[in-house]
Scaffold this motif. Structure first.
Motif, short mmCIF file in Angstrom:
data_model
loop_
_atom_site.label_atom_id
_atom_site.label_comp_id
_atom_site.label_asym_id
_atom_site.label_seq_id
_atom_site.Cartn_x
_atom_site.Cartn_y
_atom_site.Cartn_z
N GLN A 38 0.86 -1.20 0.00
CA GLN A 38 0.00 0.00 0.00
C GLN A 38 0.89 1.25 0.00
N MET A 39 0.61 2.19 -0.86
CA MET A 39 1.38 3.43 -0.90
C MET A 39 0.56 4.56 -0.26
N TYR A 40 1.29 5.59 0.18
CA TYR A 40 0.65 6.71 0.91
C TYR A 40 0.97 8.04 0.25
N GLN A 41 -0.05 8.86 0.08
CA GLN A 41 0.18 10.19 -0.49
C GLN A 41 0.24 11.22 0.64
N VAL A 42 1.20 12.12 0.48
CA VAL A 42 1.31 13.23 1.44
C VAL A 42 0.49 14.39 0.87
N VAL A 43 -0.53 14.78 1.62
CA VAL A 43 -1.47 15.81 1.18
C VAL A 43 -1.26 17.06 2.03
N MET A 44 -1.02 18.19 1.36
CA MET A 44 -0.86 19.45 2.10
C MET A 44 -2.20 20.20 2.06
N LEU A 45 -2.50 20.86 3.19
CA LEU A 45 -3.80 21.53 3.33
C LEU A 45 -3.63 23.05 3.26
N ASN A 46 -4.62 23.70 2.72
CA ASN A 46 -4.59 25.16 2.63
C ASN A 46 -4.90 25.78 3.99
N ASP A 47 -4.41 26.98 4.20
CA ASP A 47 -4.85 27.81 5.34
C ASP A 47 -4.73 29.26 4.87
N ASP A 48 -5.20 30.18 5.70
CA ASP A 48 -5.24 31.59 5.26
C ASP A 48 -3.99 32.38 5.64
N TYR A 49 -3.06 31.77 6.35
CA TYR A 49 -1.96 32.54 6.95
C TYR A 49 -0.56 32.19 6.45
N LEU A 67 11.18 24.72 -8.88
CA LEU A 67 10.38 25.90 -8.54
C LEU A 67 9.02 25.89 -9.24
N GLU A 68 9.04 25.53 -10.52
CA GLU A 68 7.79 25.58 -11.30
C GLU A 68 6.79 24.54 -10.79
N ALA A 69 7.26 23.31 -10.58
CA ALA A 69 6.35 22.23 -10.11
C ALA A 69 5.83 22.56 -8.72
N ALA A 70 6.72 23.07 -7.85
CA ALA A 70 6.31 23.41 -6.48
C ALA A 70 5.27 24.53 -6.49
N THR A 71 5.45 25.50 -7.39
CA THR A 71 4.50 26.61 -7.48
C THR A 71 3.12 26.11 -7.95
N GLN A 72 3.13 25.21 -8.92
CA GLN A 72 1.86 24.62 -9.41
C GLN A 72 1.13 23.89 -8.29
N ILE A 73 1.87 23.12 -7.52
CA ILE A 73 1.26 22.35 -6.42
C ILE A 73 0.69 23.32 -5.37
N MET A 74 1.49 24.35 -5.03
CA MET A 74 1.03 25.33 -4.03
C MET A 74 -0.26 26.01 -4.48
N LEU A 75 -0.30 26.41 -5.78
CA LEU A 75 -1.50 27.09 -6.29
C LEU A 75 -2.71 26.17 -6.29
N LYS A 76 -2.49 24.90 -6.59
CA LYS A 76 -3.59 23.92 -6.55
C LYS A 76 -4.14 23.82 -5.12
N ILE A 77 -3.24 23.76 -4.14
CA ILE A 77 -3.68 23.68 -2.73
C ILE A 77 -4.46 24.95 -2.37
N HIS A 78 -3.90 26.09 -2.76
CA HIS A 78 -4.53 27.38 -2.46
C HIS A 78 -5.95 27.44 -3.03
N LEU A 79 -6.13 26.92 -4.24
CA LEU A 79 -7.44 27.00 -4.91
C LEU A 79 -8.40 25.89 -4.50
N ASP A 80 -7.88 24.68 -4.30
CA ASP A 80 -8.76 23.51 -4.04
C ASP A 80 -8.86 23.15 -2.55
N GLY A 81 -7.97 23.70 -1.74
CA GLY A 81 -7.99 23.36 -0.31
C GLY A 81 -7.02 22.28 0.09
#
Ligand code: TYC
Length: 120
Positions: A38-49, A67-81
């Motif tokens: 079984q594999m596990y995904q690390v999921v980062m959660l959005n917050d306002d701060y 930098l580019e991939a990390a920015t895409q992931i961060m924006l996805k978290i920011h938009l989707d939670g």
């Protein structure tokens, strides 16, 4: 000189309980299949701060993203939670979660992440 014939390895034979009348023995050949772990995904959660720049640096540092991939992931978290930063074995995923939470706490940010089984 006599050379020994190579023997072909056989899958195990399992003897099942007798159900026939008479002396028949029923043998079943089973192929042993190893399931992938079984594999596990690390999921980062959005917050306002937590600053966006901090999240990008954390994703680059602990999840080996540029930098580019990390920015895409961060924006996805920011938009989707939430967003997946990587997929690992259970122990490695737990270590990544600890590293992110430690870095966030040290910097005084409320950033949170979790690990969950893939196909959760
Ligand atoms: N929403 C945050 C902000 O606007 C940025 C952020 C992105 C925070 C991803 C957490 O996992 C996170 N500053």
């Amino acid at each position: 000189m006599a050379t020994k014939k190579p023997t072909i390895p056989k899958t195990p034979l399992v003897q099942l309980p007798e159900r026939d009348e008479g002396e028949a023995v029923v043998l079943e050949r089973r192929t042993l299949k190893a399931k992938p772990p079984q594999m596990y995904q690390v999921v980062m959660l959005n917050d306002d701060y937590t600053p966006m720049e901090f999240v990008v640096v954390v994703i680059q540092e602990f999840f080996a993203k540029d930098l580019e991939a990390a920015t895409q992931i961060m924006l996805k978290i920011h938009l989707d939670g939430r967003g997946v930063c990587g997929v690992y074995s259970r122990d490695v995923a737990a270590t990544k979660v600890d590293q992110v939470l430690d870095a966030a706490a040290q910097a005084g940010h409320p950033l949170k992440c979790i690990s969950e089984p893939v196909d959760f």
